[in-house]
Design an enzyme around this catalytic site. Structure first.
Site, mmCIF file in Angstrom:
data_model
loop_
_atom_site.group_PDB
_atom_site.id
_atom_site.type_symbol
_atom_site.label_atom_id
_atom_site.label_comp_id
_atom_site.label_asym_id
_atom_site.label_seq_id
_atom_site.Cartn_x
_atom_site.Cartn_y
_atom_site.Cartn_z
ATOM 1 C CD GLU A 166 -5.464 5.075 2.587
ATOM 2 O OE1 GLU A 166 -4.345 5.479 2.182
ATOM 3 O OE2 GLU A 166 -6.162 4.268 1.945
ATOM 4 C CD GLU B 116 -2.271 2.492 -3.923
ATOM 5 O OE1 GLU B 116 -2.548 3.708 -3.973
ATOM 6 O OE2 GLU B 116 -2.881 1.690 -3.181
ATOM 7 C CG HIS B 117 -0.243 6.042 -0.918
ATOM 8 N ND1 HIS B 117 -0.831 7.115 -0.318
ATOM 9 C CD2 HIS B 117 -1.167 5.047 -0.876
ATOM 10 C CE1 HIS B 117 -2.053 6.799 0.089
ATOM 11 N NE2 HIS B 117 -2.280 5.535 -0.229
ATOM 12 C CG HIS C 139 -1.904 1.050 1.317
ATOM 13 N ND1 HIS C 139 -2.626 1.308 2.450
ATOM 14 C CD2 HIS C 139 -2.289 1.990 0.416
ATOM 15 C CE1 HIS C 139 -3.420 2.352 2.247
ATOM 16 N NE2 HIS C 139 -3.231 2.788 1.021
ATOM 17 C CD GLU D 205 2.477 9.703 -0.064
ATOM 18 O OE1 GLU D 205 1.388 9.127 0.134
ATOM 19 O OE2 GLU D 205 2.561 10.927 -0.298
#
Ligand SMILES: [Zn+2]
Length: 1008
Positions: free
Chosen positions: A191, A94-95, A91, A169
């Protein structure tokens, strides 16, 4: 930007233009293959597409290339990225790969693309076993720009050399001053804290991990907040090196562009790599010999009401992806069990009174091994065994008795209708097809196979009609005799939130205590260095690397949707002549300003109750089945909006929507009439269940989408329309539902009387509007039945039409508290009230703020998952909002800083052009025909003329630096003390904010 396990879309296509089927079928492979081998070619009639599977000779990268006449071209690159732990590596990566690359060495090319592209889709998704980078656009030059930036991002990202991106991130220690407490910051860190503030997400994670304890699905690809800080930069870098390689890539192209050009573009990236052995295979989870049970807890609120349990039963269905026909049969079974509210399993649970709402996704068939889940939330602890027993008893009954012919017919029709319609909403059809294809392709299967459904469907239908017992044996095999079953209970714990927060604090203070004073100085310096980097924009020269369109690529005039305005008796009639594959889309709008103010909060329940208790002609199951057997669905919902230019004007209608093939338009309209006039509204038990379900959904929304709750609070202080929407869908609605649950028990007759009053109010033809979308033949076939529906309405004005809505909520600064670890912060003011006059440049400015100032301050350096502003051109409300935000007061300061930012802003010509193009891309967004018809209706209701749209467009195209600077003046209104704040946060955060800013006079309100 994260997708965990979710329901796959049942969608496929019957292509729009069958005239070119011939040419597509005979289309041949390109003559120059640019270093690829052609592995397979097939015509896929379901999508009128010619498909080629290519393999890159040097690296083995696989490419699916599909050609048809869809202008909404799409591309995706997908890597298998199975994680070994819950640090969230896939994840965070991915960012991070979207934060600068070799050819595009700027801070965030992704954001530059959002600013200045005509994309119809641009995002990235992390699944439990793959990471997917899809884009789409209708403009060819734009499309290839997007593909180029994405390919460079995944293969040559800067984040593997520059640790700052990982810190930003992923996670880092933050210390602004040596005497402060140390904290964790990071976009993904926050998040995921936001994700797991919702017990529904905790349940989903626990179920997936319990179902797959031994393979990669047993860990959290998104990242568990308490584990994320264990991730090191070295591990992060290795993960990229291992999995982001062409030999592990599956690439997808779809649309009306040239196949050879696709290959040429790809070889530009792939040729520099050599083949590599990448072990990314997804191990299979072995079947359990015995069922299991897992008991976990979640952080709950303090109220008695909040002490509710969740229980969900999960089955693993197979050791590998299903073959096509089994997949289809299990898909049908899923639809039969849960597809509509009259489906037996769903109905049994909903009517049991054992819980507030259903949980569980039903069938999940996108991962390596398909699974199924069902359960309930809002359950008393003592009732957990009863819920389980009810599920097994219902399944046993179905496995013994089978489904009725009517149920099967309804299910077949609704599946066939959705295949015919292929309505993927705003999600591009090509990408929906890619996700289907990947369900086999990712696991060494044939990528073409999931795209075919006509033959398997025909075969399955003939098996069903030949009296073969298809579903009963499947029920036994999949559920009743399947020992790979896990029951997950999730119980409330009032102390858990505090315990977890304390653990984090202790970890951080121990860390700080272990640091020498030089080391502490170092963390302070690092924090400052990261902030400085985040807050320093890229130079205009650097930004020029991003390929951009020119203003000359943008059509000068606004696109019009075909629309005829006429009448049908006393009703205003709008028709939109568009190709819809023989489907009629109908909306009938009935005046709802006739409803007395005090009944408005009951409206959403009234719409849900219609048909749910059956009608005077048939019971609920029969009514639901006939709708599914004969139409593509019927729905009812209220629409309320302010109209620009008149602060007192409101557009307010009850919207009856339906869709059906043109030969069924008559029965669809008859069913609408039956729904409105003959629906029973007097079943106390069912109504109570609807109240509990709606209340439970609202509570999840406060925790998971607090920004929308805050926005609604602010609008309710500003206008009557905003207040009405708050009554029907905001916090006022939630409070009303809590009282209503008691009133249903204590004074049911008065509730029934109110429901009947609402029916009477909206049953008049007075002020009605009808909106129909379809081609001219479909429209012709539908008109007479639409007329019949309108004829069934009361032809005189209702007696209560004198009602006027006039209430608004008092203007206050509000903090709404719930158990959560993140905040949602809103601040707003009405710009029209302070004299601002609408200009198209405001769209450009609003978009620019969301990708520059607010993005940089609230997200990048603030650590929130999102920060943006919204300008409602109808009401004049300008609202700042943040999403999953670690800050509260600091975010308000950032909002206030917008004025100075705009006042001093000077962007160069290229940046300005980019902002204008991005804005035009948004207002010209691609729509399927039903959405076009609806958009045209909205414009009509809100009195937006083609002339006005053209004027607005010219203002957008004419935006200058002066427009930005001038808008700063308008935004003074949102900085002024008269602007209001509404935030969803924890009780602790609320107390802290209140004591730090007494001048704001915050009112604290506990919600959960
Ligand atoms: Zn994300």
């Amino acid at each position: 930007m994260q997708t965990t396990m979710r329901k796959s879309q049942t969608s496929a296509a019957i292509a729009a233009d069958n005239a070119s089927v011939e040419s597509m079928a005979t289309m041949s492979a390109p003559s120059n293959l640019h270093g690829f081998d052609l592995v397979k070619e097939e015509f896929v009639p379901e999508y009128n597409a010619k498909g080629f599977l290519f393999k890159h000779k040097k690296t083995g990268a696989e490419v699916m290339s599909l050609s048809n006449d869809d202008e909404n071209k799409s591309f995706g690159v997908t890597f298998r990225t199975p994680p070994a732990n819950s640090t969230g590596i896939p994840h965070i990566l991915e960012h991070s790969v979207l934060c600068g690359s070799r050819k595009y060495p700027i801070k965030e090319p992704f954001v530059e693309l959002i600013k200045g592209s005509l994309n119809t889709f641009l995002n990235a998704m992390t699944y439990p076993d793959r990471t997917c980078y899809p884009v789409a656009s209708c403009n060819l030059a734009d499309f290839y720009n997007l593909v180029d930036v994405y390919l460079d991002a995944v293969f040559h990202p800067k984040c593997i050399e520059n640790e700052r991106t990982f810190e930003q991130e992923g996670w880092h220690y933050e210390l602004n001053d040596k005497d402060e407490d140390l904290t964790y910051k990071g976009v993904v860190f926050n998040e995921m804290k936001g994700v797991y503030s919702s017990p529904d997400s905790v349940l989903a994670r626990e179920c997936q991990q319990a179902l797959f304890p031994e393979n990669t699905y047993g860990v959290d690809s998104g990242g568990s907040p308490e584990v994320i800080p264990e991730l090191t930069f070295a591990e992060f870098k290795d993960f990229h090196g291992k999995f982001y390689h062409p030999s592990n890539a599956r690439l997808w192209f779809y649309g009306d562009d040239d196949v050879e050009n696709r290959l040429k573009l790809l070889s530009g990236f792939l040729d520099e790599f050599d083949a590599k052995d990448v072990d990314s295979s997804i191990a299979s989870q072995a079947f359990f010999k015995e069922p299991k049970r897992v008991v976990k807890t979640y952080a709950s609120g303090e109220d008695e009401e909040a002490q509710k349990c969740f229980v969900q039963i999960n089955w693993l269905l197979n050791d590998k992806p299903f073959d096509q026909e089994t997949a289809l049969a299990v898909g049908f079974l899923d639809n039969l069990l849960l597809g509509s509210s009259a489906s037996p399993l769903r109905l049994a649970l909903e009517e049991s009174g054992l819980g507030e709402a259903i949980v569980g996704f039903g069938l999940e068939d996108e991962l390596r091994q398909p699974s199924f889940a069902i359960g309930m939330k809002g359950v008393e602890e003592a009732d957990i065994p009863k819920v389980e027993k009810l599920i097994y008893d219902t399944m046993e009954k179905i496995a013994t008795e089978g489904f009725t012919d009517d149920a099967i017919e309804a299910s077949i029709n609704s599946i066939e209708f959705s295949l015919r319609e292929n309505n993927t909403g705003r999600f591009p059809r090509g990408l929906s097809m890619m996700l289907r294809s990947l369900s086999a392709w990712l696991y060494e299967g044939d990528p073409f196979e999931p795209l075919r459904y006509e033959e398997p469907l025909k075969h399955l239908k003939s098996r069903i009609s030949s009296s073969e017992d298809v579903f009963r044996p499947l029920m036994r095999r999949m559920f009743l005799e399947n020992t790979h079953r896990v029951t997950v209970e999730l119980k409330p714990d009032q102390k858990l939130g505090e315990i977890e927060a304390n653990e984090e604090k202790m970890k951080l203070s121990a860390k700080k205590a272990s640091l020498s004073s030089e080391e502490i100085e170092h963390v302070v310096a690092e924090t400052a260095a990261l902030k400085l980097l985040q807050e320093t924009p890229d130079s205009p020269e650097a930004l020029k690397c991003i390929p951009a369109l020119a203003l000359s690529d943008i059509p000068k005039s606004a696109k019009e949707i075909p629309s005829d305005v006429g009448s049908i008796g006393s009703t205003e009639l709008l028709t939109h002549d568009l190709f819809t594959n023989d489907i009629i889309y109908a909306e009938h709008l009935l005046d709802m300003k006739t409803i007395p103010e005090d009944l408005l909060p009951l409206v959403p329940l009234w719409t849900r109750a219609l048909g749910r208790m059956g009608t005077s002609k048939r019971n609920f199951i029969e009514f639901d089945q006939i709708i599914n057997a004969q139409t593509g669905g019927i729905s009812v919902s209220p629409f309320v909006s302010p109209i620009r230019g008149d602060p007192n004007a409101i557009s307010a209608y009850m919207v009856f929507r339906g869709k059906a093939t043109s030969d069924k338009a008559g029965i669809m309209h008859d069913l609408m009439t039956e729904m409105l006039f003959d629906s029973k509204l007097d079943d106390q038990k069912i109504f109570k269940q609807l109240v509990l379900e709606t209340r439970s959904g609202m509570e999840s929304r406060v925790q998971g989408a607090g920004h929308s709750i805050a926005a609604s609070r602010l609008e309710a202080q500003d206008s009557v329309a905003g207040w009405v929407n708050e009554q029907m869908g905001g916090l006022d609605q939630l409070e009303y539902l809590r009282k209503l649950a008691k009133r249903v028990d204590e004074d049911w007759d008065s509730v029934v009387a109110d429901l009947e009053t609402i029916r009477k109010c909206v049953s008049s033809r007075n002020n009605s509007i009808t909106n129909l979308t379809g081609d001219s033949k479909t429209l012709d076939l539908s008109l007479s039945s639409a007329e019949k529906f309108l004829g069934s309405l009361n032809q005189s004005a209702p007696a209560s039409s004198a009602n006027a809505w006039k209430t608004i909520n008092p203007a206050i600064n509000e903090l709404l508290t719930v158990p959560t670890t993140v905040n949602y912060v809103g601040k707003a003011a009405n710009l029209y009230k302070s004299g601002y006059e609408l200009n198209g440049s405001s769209y450009v400015i609003n978009k620019l703020l969301g990708t520059t100032w607010l993005w940089d301050r609230v997200r990048v350096s603030g650590g929130a998952y999102g920060g943006f502003s919204d300008f409602d051109s109808h009401s004049g409300m300008f609202t700042y909002l943040s999403y999953r935000d670690p800050n509260l007061l600091k975010t308000l300061d950032n909002y206030d800083g917008t004025v100075e930012f705009l006042r001093n802003l000077h962007v160069d010509e290229d940046e300005l052009t980019k902002s204008i193009i991005g804005t035009i891309g948004e207002i010209d967004s691609y729509q399927l025909p039903d959405a076009k018809g609806y958009t045209s209706l909205m414009r009509h209701l809100l009195k937006i003329t083609p002339e006005e749209r053209q004027e607005r467009r010219e203002q957008i195209l004419g935006t200058t630096n002066k427009s930005f600077n001038d808008f700063a003046g308008a935004l003074e209104a949102v900085r002024a003390p008269s602007a209001k704040v509404s935030a969803v946060c924890s009780a602790e955060a609320a107390e802290k904010a209140k004591s730090e800013r007494p001048d704001l006079d915050f009112q604290i309100k506990r919600v959960i």
